[in-house]
Design a protein around this motif. Structure first.
Motif, PDB file in Angstrom:
ATOM      1  N   ARG A 101      -3.049  -2.149   8.684  1.00  0.00           N
ATOM      2  CA  ARG A 101      -2.272  -1.431   9.691  1.00  0.00           C
ATOM      3  C   ARG A 101      -3.117  -1.050  10.895  1.00  0.00           C
ATOM      4  NH1 ARG A 101       1.862   0.605   6.045  1.00  0.00           N
ATOM      5  NH2 ARG A 101       3.562   1.677   7.095  1.00  0.00           N
ATOM      6  N   LEU A 141       0.583   4.151  -2.791  1.00  0.00           N
ATOM      7  CA  LEU A 141       0.360   5.546  -2.388  1.00  0.00           C
ATOM      8  C   LEU A 141       1.465   6.455  -2.918  1.00  0.00           C
ATOM      9  CD1 LEU A 141      -0.884   4.956   1.277  1.00  0.00           C
ATOM     10  CD2 LEU A 141      -2.206   5.999  -0.582  1.00  0.00           C
ATOM     11  N   ARG A 142       2.725   5.999  -2.838  1.00  0.00           N
ATOM     12  CA  ARG A 142       3.837   6.826  -3.352  1.00  0.00           C
ATOM     13  C   ARG A 142       3.712   7.035  -4.858  1.00  0.00           C
ATOM     14  NH1 ARG A 142       6.371   4.504   1.056  1.00  0.00           N
ATOM     15  NH2 ARG A 142       6.715   2.555  -0.033  1.00  0.00           N
ATOM     16  N   VAL A 153      -2.894   7.103   6.523  1.00  0.00           N
ATOM     17  CA  VAL A 153      -3.880   7.575   5.557  1.00  0.00           C
ATOM     18  C   VAL A 153      -5.232   6.977   5.992  1.00  0.00           C
ATOM     19  CG1 VAL A 153      -4.523   7.372   3.111  1.00  0.00           C
ATOM     20  CG2 VAL A 153      -2.126   7.699   3.757  1.00  0.00           C
ATOM     21  N   GLN A 200      -8.935  -2.080   9.554  1.00  0.00           N
ATOM     22  CA  GLN A 200      -8.513  -2.579   8.231  1.00  0.00           C
ATOM     23  C   GLN A 200      -8.460  -4.106   8.211  1.00  0.00           C
ATOM     24  OE1 GLN A 200      -4.784  -0.756   7.029  1.00  0.00           O
ATOM     25  NE2 GLN A 200      -5.586   1.322   7.273  1.00  0.00           N
ATOM     26  N   THR A 255       0.838  -1.209   0.000  1.00  0.00           N
ATOM     27  CA  THR A 255       0.000   0.000   0.000  1.00  0.00           C
ATOM     28  C   THR A 255       0.872   1.258   0.000  1.00  0.00           C
ATOM     29  OG1 THR A 255      -0.291  -0.414   2.369  1.00  0.00           O
ATOM     30  CG2 THR A 255      -2.153  -0.915   0.933  1.00  0.00           C
ATOM     31  N   GLY A 256       2.026   1.190   0.674  1.00  0.00           N
ATOM     32  CA  GLY A 256       2.946   2.338   0.664  1.00  0.00           C
ATOM     33  C   GLY A 256       3.410   2.642  -0.758  1.00  0.00           C
ATOM     34  N   GLY A 295       2.250  -3.907   4.308  1.00  0.00           N
ATOM     35  CA  GLY A 295       1.828  -2.583   4.787  1.00  0.00           C
ATOM     36  C   GLY A 295       0.324  -2.454   4.958  1.00  0.00           C
ATOM     37  N   PHE A 296      -0.396  -3.518   4.742  1.00  0.00           N
ATOM     38  CA  PHE A 296      -1.842  -3.563   4.952  1.00  0.00           C
ATOM     39  C   PHE A 296      -2.197  -4.945   5.468  1.00  0.00           C
ATOM     40  CE2 PHE A 296      -6.247  -4.282   3.996  1.00  0.00           C
ATOM     41  CZ  PHE A 296      -6.850  -3.058   4.190  1.00  0.00           C
ATOM     42  N   GLU A 355       1.601  10.000   9.600  1.00  0.00           N
ATOM     43  CA  GLU A 355       0.286   9.546  10.078  1.00  0.00           C
ATOM     44  C   GLU A 355      -0.255   8.489   9.122  1.00  0.00           C
ATOM     45  OE1 GLU A 355      -1.232  10.975  12.776  1.00  0.00           O
ATOM     46  OE2 GLU A 355       0.288  12.523  13.064  1.00  0.00           O
ATOM     47  N   ARG A 414      14.471   8.098   3.112  1.00  0.00           N
ATOM     48  CA  ARG A 414      13.290   8.419   2.334  1.00  0.00           C
ATOM     49  C   ARG A 414      12.703   9.722   2.864  1.00  0.00           C
ATOM     50  NH1 ARG A 414       9.195   3.520   2.425  1.00  0.00           N
ATOM     51  NH2 ARG A 414       8.053   4.849   3.875  1.00  0.00           N
ATOM     52  N   VAL A 454      -7.276   3.535   1.841  1.00  0.00           N
ATOM     53  CA  VAL A 454      -6.445   2.341   1.617  1.00  0.00           C
ATOM     54  C   VAL A 454      -7.301   1.102   1.400  1.00  0.00           C
ATOM     55  CG1 VAL A 454      -4.188   2.933   2.549  1.00  0.00           C
ATOM     56  CG2 VAL A 454      -5.990   2.328   4.112  1.00  0.00           C
ATOM     57  N   MET A 491       1.003  11.181   4.902  1.00  0.00           N
ATOM     58  CA  MET A 491       2.287  10.479   4.740  1.00  0.00           C
ATOM     59  C   MET A 491       3.452  11.355   5.175  1.00  0.00           C
ATOM     60  SD  MET A 491       1.500   8.579   1.157  1.00  0.00           S
ATOM     61  CE  MET A 491       2.968   7.566   1.050  1.00  0.00           C
TER      62      MET A 491
HETATM   63  P1  AMP Z   1       5.076   2.119   4.056  1.00  0.00           P
HETATM   64  O1  AMP Z   1       5.777   2.197   2.749  1.00  0.00           O
HETATM   65  O2  AMP Z   1       4.311   0.832   4.237  1.00  0.00           O
HETATM   66  O3  AMP Z   1       5.980   2.418   5.215  1.00  0.00           O
HETATM   67  O4  AMP Z   1       3.964   3.265   4.046  1.00  0.00           O
HETATM   68  C1  AMP Z   1       4.326   4.637   3.937  1.00  0.00           C
HETATM   69  C2  AMP Z   1       3.177   5.505   4.421  1.00  0.00           C
HETATM   70  O5  AMP Z   1       2.005   5.257   3.633  1.00  0.00           O
HETATM   71  C3  AMP Z   1       2.736   5.264   5.858  1.00  0.00           C
HETATM   72  O6  AMP Z   1       3.509   5.963   6.799  1.00  0.00           O
HETATM   73  C4  AMP Z   1       1.286   5.753   5.810  1.00  0.00           C
HETATM   74  O7  AMP Z   1       1.232   7.177   5.829  1.00  0.00           O
HETATM   75  C5  AMP Z   1       0.837   5.307   4.430  1.00  0.00           C
HETATM   76  N1  AMP Z   1       0.247   3.943   4.467  1.00  0.00           N
HETATM   77  C6  AMP Z   1       0.720   2.800   3.881  1.00  0.00           C
HETATM   78  N2  AMP Z   1      -0.079   1.757   4.121  1.00  0.00           N
HETATM   79  C7  AMP Z   1      -1.091   2.219   4.887  1.00  0.00           C
HETATM   80  C8  AMP Z   1      -2.234   1.621   5.500  1.00  0.00           C
HETATM   81  N3  AMP Z   1      -2.488   0.303   5.375  1.00  0.00           N
HETATM   82  N4  AMP Z   1      -3.067   2.414   6.229  1.00  0.00           N
HETATM   83  C9  AMP Z   1      -2.826   3.736   6.357  1.00  0.00           C
HETATM   84  N5  AMP Z   1      -1.764   4.358   5.838  1.00  0.00           N
HETATM   85  C10 AMP Z   1      -0.903   3.620   5.102  1.00  0.00           C
END
Ligand code: AMP
Length: 186
Positions: free
Chosen positions: A89, A36-37, A60, A93, A32-33, A86-87, A58, A130, A65, A54
């Protein structure tokens, strides 16, 4: 059929291990990260809404998600298995995912918890560099991990889905332990 959910604090090495394992098994790695990126770099409405959260470390909002994961798991390449990184979290969810998997007929998922001590995590994240790896943001992400995400360890333990892997060893040793843990959990 391999369906794996990766849990663990930011910096535990989830992304690296999940990606390598998905490549070996030839199944999709769903981060999911990463999604989102990507949305953020394309400045889509989703990306722009997610950015403020992000940048601060915090989470999202769940609804965003959850919609992303639902859309992704509905794609046909997930029929051969998947790795979620990453899901979920939050417990909200996780409950959403439980329903979604049931409606898709995806059962038998394993949950791998990559266990790494706090001080190691902070050191690794500071080295990674990052955008959301500034020290104050890292602290916030760890705080949120503890309050919102770590309850998932119990959540999945009580559902007999949890597999523990020691993430505080060399990359190769983590991979070996991970592969053994997944094989023996079958
Ligand atoms: P990650 O790459 O998994 O560390 O995710 C980077 C950022 O994306 C996190 O710090 C959150 O802001 C957001 N994010 C990723 N996955 C989730 C999720 N399942 N629920 C909420 N925010 C998420």
């Amino acid at each position: 059929m391999t369906r794996i959910i990766f849990l663990g604090p930011p910096g535990a090495g989830k992304g690296t291990q999940a990606k390598a394992l998905a490549e070996n098994l030839n199944i999709p790695h769903i981060s999911t990260g990463d999604i989102l990126r990507q949305a953020l770099s394309e400045q889509t409405p989703l990306g722009m809404e997610a950015q403020t959260y992000m940048d601060k470390g915090e989470l999202v909002p769940d609804r965003l998600v959850e919609a992303m994961v639902e859309e992704r798991l509905n794609q046909s390449d997930t029929k051969s298995g998947w790795i979620l990184d990453g899901f979920p979290r939050t417990v909200v969810q996780a409950a959403f995912l439980e329903n979604l998997l049931q409606s898709l007929g995806h059962s038998g998922e394993k949950v791998v918890n990559l266990d790494v001590p706090d001080e190691v995590v902070i050191e690794r994240l500071l080295q990674r560099g990052r955008k959301d790896d500034a020290e104050d943001v890292i602290r916030r992400r760890l705080q949120i991990y503890r309050s919102d995400t770590s309850p998932l360890i119990d959540y999945y333990y009580t559902r007999h889905k949890l597999v523990m892997v020691n993430g505080n060893q060399s990359l190769e040793d983590v991979t070996t332990e991970l592969e053994e843990a997944i094989a023996s959990a079958d």
